[in-house]
Design a protein around this motif. Structure first.
Motif, PDB file in Angstrom:
ATOM      1  N   GLU A   1      -6.834   7.149  -0.985  1.00  9.75           N
ATOM      2  CA  GLU A   1      -7.696   6.582   0.057  1.00  9.75           C
ATOM      3  C   GLU A   1      -9.144   6.493  -0.406  1.00  9.75           C
ATOM      4  N   GLU A   2      -9.570   7.469  -1.202  1.00  8.96           N
ATOM      5  CA  GLU A   2     -10.937   7.437  -1.733  1.00  8.96           C
ATOM      6  C   GLU A   2     -11.095   6.258  -2.702  1.00  8.96           C
ATOM      7  N   SER A   3     -10.051   6.014  -3.520  1.00  7.46           N
ATOM      8  CA  SER A   3     -10.062   4.872  -4.436  1.00  7.46           C
ATOM      9  C   SER A   3     -10.111   3.565  -3.656  1.00  7.46           C
TER      10      SER A   3
ATOM     11  N   LYS B   1       0.842  -1.203   0.000  1.00  9.86           N
ATOM     12  CA  LYS B   1       0.000   0.000   0.000  1.00  9.86           C
ATOM     13  C   LYS B   1       0.875   1.250   0.000  1.00  9.86           C
ATOM     14  N   GLU B   2       1.895   1.242   0.838  1.00  9.99           N
ATOM     15  CA  GLU B   2       2.815   2.391   0.929  1.00  9.99           C
ATOM     16  C   GLU B   2       3.524   2.631  -0.393  1.00  9.99           C
ATOM     17  N   TRP B   3       4.069   1.557  -0.987  1.00  7.00           N
ATOM     18  CA  TRP B   3       4.798   1.698  -2.248  1.00  7.00           C
ATOM     19  C   TRP B   3       3.853   2.067  -3.385  1.00  7.00           C
ATOM     20  N   GLY B   4       2.656   1.493  -3.375  1.00  4.01           N
ATOM     21  CA  GLY B   4       1.695   1.773  -4.437  1.00  4.01           C
ATOM     22  C   GLY B   4       1.196   3.200  -4.400  1.00  4.01           C
ATOM     23  N   ALA B   5       0.927   3.713  -3.207  1.00  2.00           N
ATOM     24  CA  ALA B   5       0.467   5.100  -3.071  1.00  2.00           C
ATOM     25  C   ALA B   5       1.536   6.066  -3.559  1.00  2.00           C
ATOM     26  N   GLU B   6       2.782   5.737  -3.228  1.00  2.00           N
ATOM     27  CA  GLU B   6       3.902   6.580  -3.655  1.00  2.00           C
ATOM     28  C   GLU B   6       4.077   6.527  -5.176  1.00  2.00           C
ATOM     29  N   ALA B   7       4.023   5.311  -5.748  1.00  4.93           N
ATOM     30  CA  ALA B   7       4.244   5.147  -7.182  1.00  4.93           C
ATOM     31  C   ALA B   7       3.109   5.742  -8.019  1.00  4.93           C
ATOM     32  N   SER B   8       1.921   5.777  -7.468  1.00  5.75           N
ATOM     33  CA  SER B   8       0.772   6.304  -8.211  1.00  5.75           C
ATOM     34  C   SER B   8       0.845   7.814  -8.401  1.00  5.75           C
ATOM     35  N   GLU B   9       1.574   8.489  -7.490  1.00  6.86           N
ATOM     36  CA  GLU B   9       1.700   9.950  -7.493  1.00  6.86           C
ATOM     37  C   GLU B   9       0.345  10.643  -7.340  1.00  6.86           C
ATOM     38  N   LEU B  10      -0.612   9.931  -6.762  1.00  5.95           N
ATOM     39  CA  LEU B  10      -1.919  10.533  -6.481  1.00  5.95           C
ATOM     40  C   LEU B  10      -1.872  11.245  -5.136  1.00  5.95           C
ATOM     41  N   PRO B  11      -2.677  12.283  -4.953  1.00  9.37           N
ATOM     42  CA  PRO B  11      -2.819  12.870  -3.618  1.00  9.37           C
ATOM     43  C   PRO B  11      -3.311  11.786  -2.657  1.00  9.37           C
TER      44      PRO B  11
ATOM     45  N   SER C   1     -11.347   3.125  -0.650  1.00  7.15           N
ATOM     46  CA  SER C   1     -12.671   2.950  -0.042  1.00  7.15           C
ATOM     47  C   SER C   1     -13.679   2.442  -1.063  1.00  7.15           C
ATOM     48  N   TYR C   2     -13.450   2.749  -2.333  1.00  5.67           N
ATOM     49  CA  TYR C   2     -14.367   2.307  -3.393  1.00  5.67           C
ATOM     50  C   TYR C   2     -14.166   0.824  -3.709  1.00  5.67           C
ATOM     51  N   THR C   3     -12.898   0.383  -3.837  1.00  7.28           N
ATOM     52  CA  THR C   3     -12.640  -1.022  -4.168  1.00  7.28           C
ATOM     53  C   THR C   3     -12.702  -1.916  -2.942  1.00  7.28           C
ATOM     54  N   GLY C   4     -12.290  -1.366  -1.788  1.00  9.41           N
ATOM     55  CA  GLY C   4     -12.273  -2.157  -0.569  1.00  9.41           C
ATOM     56  C   GLY C   4     -11.136  -3.158  -0.498  1.00  9.41           C
ATOM     57  N   ASP C   5     -10.174  -3.057  -1.415  1.00 11.28           N
ATOM     58  CA  ASP C   5      -9.075  -4.025  -1.493  1.00 11.28           C
ATOM     59  C   ASP C   5      -7.787  -3.274  -1.834  1.00 11.28           C
ATOM     60  N   VAL C   6      -6.816  -3.337  -0.927  1.00 17.83           N
ATOM     61  CA  VAL C   6      -5.552  -2.635  -1.126  1.00 17.83           C
ATOM     62  C   VAL C   6      -4.858  -3.091  -2.399  1.00 17.83           C
ATOM     63  N   LEU C   7      -4.765  -4.410  -2.598  1.00 13.07           N
ATOM     64  CA  LEU C   7      -4.022  -4.939  -3.738  1.00 13.07           C
ATOM     65  C   LEU C   7      -4.691  -4.589  -5.063  1.00 13.07           C
ATOM     66  N   GLU C   8      -6.009  -4.580  -5.079  1.00 15.06           N
ATOM     67  CA  GLU C   8      -6.724  -4.196  -6.296  1.00 15.06           C
ATOM     68  C   GLU C   8      -6.543  -2.713  -6.571  1.00 15.06           C
ATOM     69  N   THR C   9      -6.607  -1.916  -5.524  1.00 16.10           N
ATOM     70  CA  THR C   9      -6.437  -0.471  -5.689  1.00 16.10           C
ATOM     71  C   THR C   9      -5.072  -0.156  -6.274  1.00 16.10           C
ATOM     72  N   VAL C  10      -4.030  -0.743  -5.710  1.00 15.03           N
ATOM     73  CA  VAL C  10      -2.665  -0.521  -6.210  1.00 15.03           C
ATOM     74  C   VAL C  10      -2.568  -0.951  -7.674  1.00 15.03           C
ATOM     75  N   SER C  11      -3.197  -2.058  -8.018  1.00 15.42           N
ATOM     76  CA  SER C  11      -3.143  -2.555  -9.396  1.00 15.42           C
ATOM     77  C   SER C  11      -3.775  -1.582 -10.382  1.00 15.42           C
ATOM     78  N   LEU C  12      -4.810  -0.868  -9.943  1.00 15.37           N
ATOM     79  CA  LEU C  12      -5.580  -0.019 -10.851  1.00 15.37           C
ATOM     80  C   LEU C  12      -5.085   1.420 -10.949  1.00 15.37           C
ATOM     81  N   VAL C  13      -4.511   1.938  -9.855  1.00 11.10           N
ATOM     82  CA  VAL C  13      -4.145   3.363  -9.866  1.00 11.10           C
ATOM     83  C   VAL C  13      -2.803   3.624 -10.538  1.00 11.10           C
ATOM     84  N   LEU C  14      -2.010   2.578 -10.740  1.00 10.58           N
ATOM     85  CA  LEU C  14      -0.714   2.768 -11.397  1.00 10.58           C
ATOM     86  C   LEU C  14      -0.912   2.925 -12.908  1.00 10.58           C
ATOM     87  N   PRO C  15      -0.007   3.627 -13.575  1.00  5.81           N
ATOM     88  CA  PRO C  15      -0.126   3.816 -15.030  1.00  5.81           C
ATOM     89  C   PRO C  15      -0.081   2.496 -15.783  1.00  5.81           C
TER      90      PRO C  15
END
Length: 342
Positions: free
Chosen positions: A73-75, A58-68, A77-91
């Protein structure tokens, strides 16, 4: 990895056994031998150990995504899954990797003794090469959390389809002690063994209730001594096979449940000769039968811990003797077969 990610999605989207079998057959038919054995192992709960925690991803994914942070966190809360969120927010990758499932598992296992910074660099590099679906599976493997329930019968039937081997034999091979890293598809499923015949059950022929019309005319069905009746317990029809000091337990649905019934291992000490018994698997607690849904719930679990054994203890009600000392007993009258059970 791309093809295994597609398989994972297809299995995750349905619980229909026919659709799941089709997905498995499609994958196994085109996969390499090494990918086949790893995929089967993963689906049979033989996962690589956790290399990275979910919190770190989660820490590495949030950093790599460069999202605020608030948007990440809003993303989440929508997916409810850390690993899925990281998979989707990265380029999206510029050129998705075509490396195999085996390659990525070996890559992950190779990080087991690496320092945290090395793991982070390797993870970020992998994310840049994988599409979101493959990235999600990679994240699951990395955290040791890849779990998808596939029934033994469904998996065994699919393997049998692509290997042209009997599904009951495949089920026995799956239940053996093996690991994907030290096995091959050919050795585990295709190589014939002298002991293959030991596990084979007889066809099931269950008793049936009288038709409603006959129930009202019991005086017209003849002498009661000409009939054999079985009590209907809330259980599961099974065959218990003891051959050459090996135990196999089959249900009438062609499920091999030996490893889920450790209580019956003592039968290997009880019987000093080969025997095949037909009967009913039940759970009796405090002198009363446990309901069938509870019994099935126990059998749906991968293993039976001591706690589970205490909560849902297993018993066997023997109805018929099918084999004794290697001899097929079915040509004898049922009454005579039952006398031999005494």
């Amino acid at each position: 990895m791309k093809f295994f990610a597609q398989l994972y999605n297809r299995l995750d989207e349905t619980t229909n056994p026919a659709l799941r079998k089709r997905a498995l057959v499609d994958y196994l038919a085109q996969a390499t031998e090494s990918d086949r054995i790893w995929a089967i192992g993963l689906l049979y709960d033989k996962r690589p150990k956790r290399i990275v925690t979910v919190a770190k991803l989660k820490e590495w994914g949030a950093e790599a995504s460069e999202l605020p942070n608030w948007l990440f966190e809003e993303s989440l809360s929508y997916t409810g899954d850390v690993l899925e969120t990281v998979s989707l927010v990265l380029p999206m990758p510029n050129l998705a990797s075509t490396e195999s499932l085996t390659f990525w598992i070996n890559h992950i296992n190779g990080l087991s003794k690496s320092e945290e910074e090395e793991k982070k660099i390797a993870t970020l590099e992998a994310w840049e090469l994988l599409d979101p679906h493959a990235r999600y599976v990679f994240n699951k493997l990395l955290t040791g959390g890849l779990r998808i329930s596939v029934k033994q019968k469904t998996l065994a039937t699919a393997i049998a389809k692509v290997s042209n081997r009997p599904s009951d034999l495949i089920a026995v091979r799956l239940e053996q002690s093996w690991t994907p890293a030290k096995s091959t598809f050919e050795k585990l499923f295709l190589t014939a063994l002298e002991s293959d015949h030991l596990s084979k059950p007889y066809p099931f022929f269950s008793a049936y209730g009288l038709e409603k019309a006959l129930e009202k005319k019991m005086d017209k069905i003849g002498d009661a001594d000409d009939w054999i009746a079985e009590r209907k317990w809330d259980g599961i029809r099974i065959q218990i096979i003891v051959r050459e000091n090996q135990l196999f337990i089959w249900t009438n649905e062609q499920d091999l449940i030996t490893n889920k019934c450790p209580e019956f291992l003592r039968l290997l000490e009880k019987f000093d000769q080969d025997v095949v018994l037909d009967g009913e698997l039940v759970s009796i607690k405090n002198g009363l039968p446990v309901s069938l849904p509870i019994l099935k719930s126990r059998l749906n679990k991968k293993t039976a811990s001591k706690k589970i054994q205490a909560e849902t203890p297993l018993s066997f009600i023997a109805y018929d003797l099918l084999e004794l000392t290697g001899k097929d007993m079915r040509l004898l009258p049922l009454k005579d077969r039952r006398k031999n059970m005494a």
